[in-house]
Enzyme design. Structure first.
Site, mmCIF file in Angstrom:
data_model
loop_
_atom_site.group_PDB
_atom_site.id
_atom_site.type_symbol
_atom_site.label_atom_id
_atom_site.label_comp_id
_atom_site.label_asym_id
_atom_site.label_seq_id
_atom_site.Cartn_x
_atom_site.Cartn_y
_atom_site.Cartn_z
ATOM 1 N N ASP A 124 62.116 127.865 8.606
ATOM 2 C CA ASP A 124 62.881 129.081 8.882
ATOM 3 C C ASP A 124 62.620 130.157 7.836
ATOM 4 O O ASP A 124 62.437 129.867 6.658
ATOM 5 C CB ASP A 124 64.376 128.728 8.895
ATOM 6 C CG ASP A 124 65.256 129.914 9.217
ATOM 7 O OD1 ASP A 124 65.142 130.449 10.322
ATOM 8 O OD2 ASP A 124 66.060 130.295 8.348
ATOM 9 N N GLU B 187 58.153 130.216 11.015
ATOM 10 C CA GLU B 187 58.789 131.397 11.589
ATOM 11 C C GLU B 187 58.470 132.535 10.619
ATOM 12 O O GLU B 187 59.171 132.759 9.634
ATOM 13 C CB GLU B 187 60.298 131.222 11.721
ATOM 14 C CG GLU B 187 60.932 132.392 12.474
ATOM 15 C CD GLU B 187 62.280 132.831 11.941
ATOM 16 O OE1 GLU B 187 62.915 133.662 12.606
ATOM 17 O OE2 GLU B 187 62.687 132.358 10.874
#
Length: 764
Positions: free
Chosen positions: A439, A492
């Site tokens: 993330d 990401e």
């Protein structure tokens, strides 16, 4: 945001215990067996005032030097620290000797022995007696190699060295507690086994490693504990274990001693998952938030329902939003306090293993979201863990995350980097997960991320790149790929950072795949326009092919796109009526599944849920209920997703050359006035699949699409306008024969009827 500060049940217990008279806090235990008569005990040499104060105040770095049994002139000195005890007796074969009380919970005596016997302690609380092993008679339970690797920041299985480890040590069952707290004056253990009083269990420092250690005999799986840390200024803080492998159910915050008993049954899956690189294999991902997919289900209940549902839909993988323990459910797991503990909201770590095992046995891979970019400021967790910045950066400007009110890790500190690299390995080795979606990579890579001029300092070369974070990500990826064959890491990363999926030995970050945020934003912008206006945004749908092979991509329609006022996927699409919205939704999925890149779809979007996702209630499953008048429409979209996945998996042209230009060719990229797109995908052997999308609400009869002339017969293999999906049922005559009529630069073409707001796939 981080959870609001509130007393945890463990802290409430701690405060309550301190308010209860000592006599009321005696352990309830069976009487010890009778022992030999008490033998002569002489007074032990008194502790020096400073030594005594340091021990009692939790500031002593070596309590084992004072407590336990020590041979000296005249015999063996026994010294025990047992707050609230009425008496302490040393018992051994042929020996029973009651120690003298020194006050403040200290008991001692000098016995005329020539050596230390194999002894136990008989501790008396208001008449009840408990026979126990003395924790201070044991040697360190952590080896020199472990300490060396920790000091080097290279312990790739750090969870086996730090944390709470049930074990047998020197022939006695118990738990070894180890914690890294280099700035602490002292560390003690508090737990339910001590009625949350930490006075009896000071830990010893293991030198320059910064590690503190204590073996507690008789403590086993299920015990609750925290560390009582004496800060450099002498104040105390009660902390959960950063390496805890289990935690209490939030809002309680204690760590839990745990040991796995799960027997894995996924050997076939684990042995075959690395057979081919994932970027050259079919990969279609169903993203979900476990706690709200079916609210109220445990890991084991999910194991009964989730694998069957995902298998029926044909997805190859699930991606689970963060599983690591987090205090605030509304963060969806993205503000982690227990990096090594699966959230206990749905069960134990072994229950989570059972879920992964069940998915594997159903032929479904498991990806988990991993959050090494930041952590919350809760004062019982990682923030200023031992009284000074430890896991966070020393520079407050580097420590504070500007967007989320959290703290960023200090990637330049070798022990912190080791904590995170080993954590990535931990999820892959201990829970058999098949991939980590990392993330917020962009927030890690740039020193000026969300910061204004003057709020950041350049790196040593004068640039904005966070070189420590780059080094950490490279080390993490290289370590995971070396240790865990078949695992994929996914970034990401929302910027144009060069080489995210390039190997580390070529200077890249080393990820296997990268979320294609640009493609997602561009195509959703196109779909959000009225069909009559789409011609002005035509190249939002084609621009992604300009850079499609610069990285290995995932096409993400994720949770981030269906919350915070953005609306569900189908709700982003305008239209004169619900039918047009639903048809455009289906056509978009057909375009997406054929486009280069792996697919990711968030739960609820597989049946065109119209409302935004909320973690409070999860997907609107009632839309599929037979009693709902439009249920057939929603089930039709779900049936389409299943057929997309099955056709995709069975068609090598859609995935064998997913990341190289040879796997793709435009047929029609410029028909803006028609809202039509057409392209070919190719397998290694040259066999093609033709995808044609019509994003206008009109039927286009006799539309010419150029095709390779060497294939004399084509057939429709998927049509998002089929009646069973909720479409109008416009079909092609079967089979289709190319005609010698040039189109789009090819000498032969198919004459096709394009359904309205639909995508059609053809194959020779």
């Amino acid at each position: 945001m981080s959870a609001a500060r509130q007393p945890s049940p463990t802290e409430v217990r701690d405060e309550a215990a301190s308010a209860v008279p000592a006599a009321a806090r005696k352990p309830r235990a069976p009487r010890a067996r009778s022992a030999a008569p008490s033998q002569g005990v002489r007074p032990a040499p008194a502790l020096g005032g400073e030594e005594r104060a340091r021990l009692l105040e939790g500031r002593h770095h070596d309590p084992h030097a004072l407590l336990g049994a020590h041979v000296q002139r005249g015999g063996v000195v026994f010294r025990v620290l047992r707050p609230y005890a009425k008496a302490v007796t040393v018992v051994a074969k042929g020996l029973r000797a009651e120690l003298s009380e020194e006050g403040d919970g200290l008991f001692s005596g000098l016995l005329p022995l020539t050596g230390v016997p194999d002894y136990r302690l008989l501790v008396t609380y208001d008449g009840d007696e408990l026979e126990v092993h003395d924790p201070y008679r044991f040697l360190p339970a952590l080896g020199e190699l472990d300490l060396h690797l920790i000091g080097e920041g290279r312990h790739e299985q750090l969870w086996k060295a730090l944390g709470a480890e049930p074990m047998e040590h020197q022939g006695v069952a118990g738990t070894r507690f180890t914690v890294w707290a280099p700035n602490a004056q002292g560390v003690r253990i508090a737990g339910d086994f001590s009625y949350w009083d930490s006075g009896a269990y000071p830990m010893r420092s293991l030198g320059s490693s910064g590690v503190w250690e204590l073996f507690l005999p008789g403590v086993g799986a299920g015990a609750l504990y925290k560390y009582d840390i004496t800060r450099p200024d002498g104040s105390h803080t009660l902390r959960a274990d950063p390496m805890a492998r289990s935690a209490e159910v939030p809002p309680a915050t204690a760590s839990v001693v745990t040991a796995s008993r799960h027997v894995w049954e996924d050997a076939e899956w684990m042995g075959n998952r690395g057979a081919r690189p994932l970027h050259e294999a079919p990969m279609s991902v169903y993203e979900l938030h476990l706690a709200s997919w079916r609210p109220g289900l445990s890991y084991r209940q999910l194991a009964e329902q989730l694998p069957a549902y995902v298998k029926e839909l044909g997805f190859t993988h699930v991606e689970l939003m963060p599983i690591a323990e987090h205090p605030f459910g509304g963060s969806w797991g993205y503000q982690v306090t227990g990096f090594y503990a699966p959230t206990s909201r749905m069960g134990t770590p072994d229950d989570f293993r059972f879920l992964v095992d069940s998915l594997h046995r159903a032929g479904i891979g498991v990806l988990v979201d991993w959050v090494p970019a930041h952590f919350p400021r809760d004062d019982w967790a990682l923030a200023e863990f031992d009284g000074r910045p430890l896991y966070e950066h020393q520079d407050p400007r580097r420590a504070a995350h500007p967007d989320w009110g959290t703290l960023e890790f200090d990637y330049g500190r070798k022990e912190v980097r080791n904590f995170l690299v080993a954590n990535a390995v931990y999820w892959c080795e201990e829970f058999h997960v098949d991939g980590l979606r990392v993330d917020a990579v962009a927030s890690m890579l740039y020193l000026d991320y969300s910061r204004q001029e003057g709020e950041w300092s350049p790196n040593e070369h004068g640039g904005r790149e966070n070189l420590d974070a780059v080094s950490f990500l490279q080390e993490m990826n290289a370590t995971v790929y070396r240790r865990c064959p078949g695992v994929v890491t996914i970034a990401e990363e929302s910027t144009a950072w060069n080489g995210v999926t390039r190997p580390t030995d070529s200077g890249g970050l080393g990820f296997g795949l990268k979320w294609n945020m640009g493609w997602m934003h561009d195509t959703l912008r196109y779909m959000s326009k009225e069909p009559v206006h789409r011609k002005y945004h035509h190249h939002d749908m084609t621009f992604g092919m300009v850079y499609a092979f610069s990285e290995n991509y995932v096409l993400p329609i994720s949770h981030d796109e269906v919350v915070h006022g953005k609306g569900a996927l189908v709700s982003k699409i305008p239209g004169g009526d619900w039918w047009q919205q639903r048809a455009s939704h289906r056509a978009y999925l057909g375009f997406m599944w054929a486009h280069p890149g792996k697919q990711l779809l968030f739960m609820g979007q597989e049946f065109a849920q119209g409302s935004e996702w909320s973690e409070a209630h999860g997907p609107d499953w009632w839309l599929l209920d037979e009693s709902y008048s439009a249920a057939g429409d929603h089930r039709g979209v779900r049936d389409l997703v299943g057929d997309l996945n099955r056709t995709y998996t069975a068609t090598p042209a859609l995935w064998q050359q997913d990341s190289v230009p040879e796997g793709f060719a435009w047929v029609e990229a410029d028909a803006a006035d028609d809202n039509v797109f057409a392209f070919l995908r190719y397998a290694h052997d040259g066999s093609p699949l033709l995808c044609v999308s019509n994003f206008s609400p009109v039927v286009r009869n006799g539309y010419r699409i150029g095709v390779p002339e060497e294939f004399p017969v084509w057939r429709e293999v998927l049509n998002t306008d089929r009646e069973e999906y909720g479409g109008s049922g416009v079909r092609q005559p079967q089979p289709l024969h190319p005609e010698p009529v040039p189109a789009q630069g090819r000498p032969a073409s198919l004459r096709i009827t394009l359904p309205p707001l639909a995508t059609v796939w053809f194959r020779p």
